[in-house]
Every structure is written in structure tokens, then in C-alpha cells.
Enzyme design. Structure first.
Site, mmCIF file in Angstrom:
data_model
loop_
_atom_site.group_PDB
_atom_site.id
_atom_site.type_symbol
_atom_site.label_atom_id
_atom_site.label_comp_id
_atom_site.label_asym_id
_atom_site.label_seq_id
_atom_site.Cartn_x
_atom_site.Cartn_y
_atom_site.Cartn_z
ATOM 1 N N GLY A 100 0.837 -1.205 0.000
ATOM 2 C CA GLY A 100 0.000 0.000 0.000
ATOM 3 C C GLY A 100 0.872 1.256 0.000
ATOM 4 O O GLY A 100 0.651 2.186 -0.785
ATOM 5 N N HIS A 101 1.900 1.270 0.852
ATOM 6 C CA HIS A 101 2.808 2.428 0.883
ATOM 7 C C HIS A 101 3.545 2.561 -0.453
ATOM 8 O O HIS A 101 3.734 3.658 -0.967
ATOM 9 C CB HIS A 101 3.885 2.247 1.961
ATOM 10 C CG HIS A 101 3.369 2.227 3.369
ATOM 11 N ND1 HIS A 101 3.356 1.094 4.141
ATOM 12 C CD2 HIS A 101 2.868 3.222 4.143
ATOM 13 C CE1 HIS A 101 2.874 1.383 5.333
ATOM 14 N NE2 HIS A 101 2.562 2.654 5.364
ATOM 15 N N GLY A 118 -2.697 7.529 2.010
ATOM 16 C CA GLY A 118 -3.588 6.409 1.695
ATOM 17 C C GLY A 118 -5.024 6.683 2.126
ATOM 18 O O GLY A 118 -5.268 7.304 3.153
#
Ligand code: PAF
Length: 278
Positions: free
Chosen positions: A32-33, A147
Site C-alpha cells: 500500500g505504501h 492512503g
């Protein structure tokens, strides 16, 4: 890729770059990062510089939370960031970022920051806004990516940036999920294998909440209470499962884009998730 630990060295390294993409993190990185880093690269183009920060920010942890045990995995994180196309990692020590107790803080408005996450984690968004504002002053990015998994955080930071007229564009990155649908999170590492399977219940419950709304039910209080009870029955300790308007996180109303948000503890691990519905 450069790994820089001091503000002075970072400023020196950045001086030649006008276009700066920035991804603030607390490390212990997952896909995700890395997707946020790739998004930052796309936004600023090959000539710009992509900076990621790694700093576990004490100000946003309550005394009983996991500040001391939060995983610090700098070497592994740097290898992943380099492969994702990051140019500079800024990894300051606590003494570098907070050489004296941080008495000046950025306090977000209660209507946004004392609800949902802020209600259950008092002071959390003041800690987040303070460190992000400070990191923005240090990096002076033109674009920053956060995010959407931390949906309320993204909203609070967007408002901070607008109200403070900070010269940076804020972008949201889509939540990455495991094949089974578990939202990627650094805290998933705390879960046992059995808990990882059980953890899928959170996003399923949010989907169920959305499904009830879509079939025409409008008794939000009852729908949310049912969702919370179902989680309790399965052994969770839910903080909230709720359907809100996307633009200000007020209660869901017809005709506006909505988002289902949830936070719940499974064993000792607190998980959050959200699903947008347009
Ligand atoms: O989302 C996070 O990891 C943190 O809240 C952030 C934005 C890096 C601030 O410490």
C-alpha cells in the site's frame, strides 16, 4: 536513493528540485505504501524528486497505545522504497524532529477530528497534523500522497492544507488489499494466521452495511447497531461501524456520495477499514 537523517542535509539535497512528491510514513512498509510512492512518481514525472519519510510519531500515540512496540524496519523499508522508485528517504531521529518538547501544535477542528477515530483516539489528529505540518515545512513538497485507508486522516489533512494555505496538492491513494480482501496495514503484522482470516469480517461487515442502504433501509442507528452486535458476537470489540457522507463524514443522507467506515479490535490488534459508495 539517498537516506538522510537530518533536516539540514535534506534541505541541501532538495534545493535543486522544484517538483517534489512526498509520501509521509511511519515505516514497516507494505505494498500500500509502495503504491503511494509510485503514485507520487507519476504525479511529479521523471524529473521531479520523490521523498518518503519514515518517522514513528510519538505525538499521535496515546500512552496505552503501541508506540514502543511499533515495528521499526528501516533497512527493509529502504530496500523496498528504492525498488519502488523513491529518490530520498528522510528518516529523522526523534531528537532531530522534536529537539525539544513540541509545545506548538496544530489543532484540527473538533467537528472533523473529535469524531470516529478522534473520538476513540483523543489527540490523535493533533499529533498527525502537527507532524505532517512540520514535515511539509521541512520537505516543502508540491504534491503529497496519503492512503485512503486512513480516510478521516486524509480528510483532516486536506482541510489543514486548505485552511493553512499550504502550497502543496494533497492526493489520496486507493487502499490495497490482500487477495482475500484484507486492507493492507502495518498492524496486520500483529495478527496470527487465524486472526488474519477472521480480520476479513471487518470489510464484510462494511459491505453488509452498504448493501442494506442500497436495498432502501434508512434506519441508520439500527443498521449500525446490528453491524456492531454481529462483530461482538464474533468475538471482536468494535469502536464504530457507520455509514457517513464522504465530504464531511456527517451522517449518511440520500443523494450524496457515502463511505462506510469501521474500527474494531480483534484480540489486541485494532484494525480500521472503509469502503466508498458513490
Ligand atoms: O498514516 C501514517 O502513517 C501517519 O499518520 C503519518 C501520516 C505518516 C503521520 O505520522
Amino acid at each position: 536513493m539517498q537516506v538522510i537523517h537530518t533536516i539540514a542535509e535534506l534541505r541541501e539535497a532538495l534545493v535543486i528540485h522544484r517538483q517534489r512528491g512526498f509520501v509521509p510514513t511511519m515505516g514497516n512498509l507494505h505494498d500500500g505504501h509502495l503504491a503511494l510512492v509510485k503514485q507520487a512518481r507519476e504525479l511529479i514525472g521523471p524529473a521531479g524528486v520523490v521523498v518518503a519519510s519514515i518517522f514513528v510519531n510519538r505525538l499521535q500515540f496515546a500512552p496505552h497505545e503501541d508506540f514502543d512496540t511499533y515495528p521499526r524496519t528501516l533497512q527493509r523499508d529502504c530496500a523496498l522504497l528504492e525498488a519502488a522508485g523513491c529518490d530520498i528517504v528522510f528518516a529523522p531521529s526523534e531528537k532531530e524532529l522534536y529537539p525539544e518538547p513540541q509545545g506548538y501544535k496544530v489543532q484540527p477542528p473538533a467537528e472533523l477530528a473529535d469524531i470516529l477515530e478522534g473520538h476513540f483516539r483523543p489527540g490523535f489528529f493533533t499529533g498527525v497534523c502537527t507532524v505532517v505540518h512540520k514535515l511539509f515545512n521541512i520537505v516543502q513538497p508540491t504534491q503529497a500522497v496519503f492512503g485512503k485507508k486512513d480516510y478521516q486522516q486524509l480528510m483532516v489533512l486536506r482541510r489543514m492544507t486548505a485552511q493553512m494555505a499550504l502550497p502543496v496538492e494533497i492526493h489520496g491513494g486507493e487502499t490495497r488489499r490482500s487477495e482475500q480482501g484484507l486492507a493492507l496495514s502495518s498492524r496486520n503484522g500483529y495478527l496470527s494466521e487465524t486472526e488474519k482470516t477472521e480480520a476479513l469480517r471487518l470489510s464484510r461487515s462494511l459491505k453488509a452495511l452498504i448493501a442494506r442502504w442500497q436495498t432502501g433501509e434508512r434506519d441508520l442507528a439500527a443498521m449500525e447497531a446490528d453491524a456492531m452486535q454481529a462483530m461482538r458476537d464474533a468475538g471482536w470489540a468494535p469502536d464504530y461501524l457507520t455509514l457517513r457522507r464522504q465530504h464531511d463524514l456527517g451522517p449518511a443522507v440520500d443523494g450524496q456520495p457515502l463511505v462506510a467506515l469501521g474500527a474494531a479490535r480483534l484480540g489486541t490488534t485494532r484494525l480500521i477499514d472503509n469502503l466508498e459508495l458513490s
